[in-house]
Design an enzyme around this catalytic site. Structure first.
Site, PDB file in Angstrom:
ATOM      1  N   GLU A  80       0.826  -1.209   0.000  1.00  0.00           N
ATOM      2  CA  GLU A  80       0.000   0.000   0.000  1.00  0.00           C
ATOM      3  C   GLU A  80       0.861   1.261   0.000  1.00  0.00           C
ATOM      4  O   GLU A  80       0.598   2.209  -0.746  1.00  0.00           O
ATOM      5  CB  GLU A  80      -0.919   0.038   1.232  1.00  0.00           C
ATOM      6  CG  GLU A  80      -1.787  -1.185   1.399  1.00  0.00           C
ATOM      7  CD  GLU A  80      -1.168  -2.264   2.274  1.00  0.00           C
ATOM      8  OE1 GLU A  80      -1.916  -2.886   3.045  1.00  0.00           O
ATOM      9  OE2 GLU A  80       0.050  -2.502   2.189  1.00  0.00           O
ATOM     10  N   CYS A 104      -1.943  -2.856   7.505  1.00  0.00           N
ATOM     11  CA  CYS A 104      -1.435  -2.707   8.871  1.00  0.00           C
ATOM     12  C   CYS A 104      -1.664  -1.278   9.336  1.00  0.00           C
ATOM     13  O   CYS A 104      -2.069  -0.407   8.556  1.00  0.00           O
ATOM     14  CB  CYS A 104       0.060  -3.051   8.923  1.00  0.00           C
ATOM     15  SG  CYS A 104       1.118  -1.783   8.170  1.00  0.00           S
ATOM     16  N   CYS A 107       0.409   1.410   7.335  1.00  0.00           N
ATOM     17  CA  CYS A 107      -0.169   1.686   6.018  1.00  0.00           C
ATOM     18  C   CYS A 107      -1.502   2.409   6.151  1.00  0.00           C
ATOM     19  O   CYS A 107      -1.838   3.249   5.317  1.00  0.00           O
ATOM     20  CB  CYS A 107      -0.315   0.391   5.220  1.00  0.00           C
ATOM     21  SG  CYS A 107       1.278  -0.271   4.674  1.00  0.00           S
TER      22      CYS A 107
END
Length: 160
Positions: A80, A104, A107
């Site tokens: 990402e 996560c 990100c």
């Protein structure tokens, strides 16, 4: 007569994310991302890998080690973030990111800060971790929609 068995936008963009993941050199987890603007135009793709300039052969790819510096975790750039950094436009406001794995918390911050408003994800295998729980909290508080991709069951074969 117009062809009727073409793939949907979601299938197309998630397919691009899965194909991008195949560029990853990580032996345990390959993640891909595809960012699309409000006009259904691809503005960025990314996959998890070492930062530009870091020789993949000289960097650790292990999941465990004597210290964190012996593992991939402090070094690998997630799909990402790579997509956000690789974008071909200055503005991601209102965009959608198709990603093979739920983002996560690190990100999630980049996604929110970049203006992306929707996440379509294929898998959330780390849903019980604090990082993903933090992502979920941030997405809810910031109005970022998260939708799990529902596979259609179609199969495509590509000879490369």
């Amino acid at each position: 007569m117009k062809r009727s068995n073409y793939i949907s936008w979601d299938e197309y963009f998630m397919g691009i994310a899965f194909l991008s993941a195949q560029r990853s050199k990580d032996s345990s987890t390959q993640v891909g991302a595809c960012i699309v603007n409000e006009e259904n135009k691809i503005v960025a793709v990314g996959y998890n890998g070492m930062p530009t300039g870091c020789n993949d052969d000289e960097m650790p790819w292990e999941r465990t080690g004597e210290s964190s510096l012996d593992t991939k975790y402090p070094f690998v750039c997630h799909a990402e973030l790579n997509a956000i950094l690789n974008r071909n436009t200055a503005n991601l406001k209102g965009a959608t990111v198709y990603v093979t794995l739920f983002p996560c918390n690190e990100c999630a911050k980049a996604i929110i800060q970049s203006g992306i408003k929707k996440i379509v994800y294929a898998d959330n295998k780390y849903a019980d971790t604090e990082g993903v729980k933090a992502s979920t909290i941030m997405f809810e508080k910031c109005g970022v929609e998260t939708v799990q991709y529902k596979p259609s069951g179609k199969t495509l074969s590509i000879n490369l």
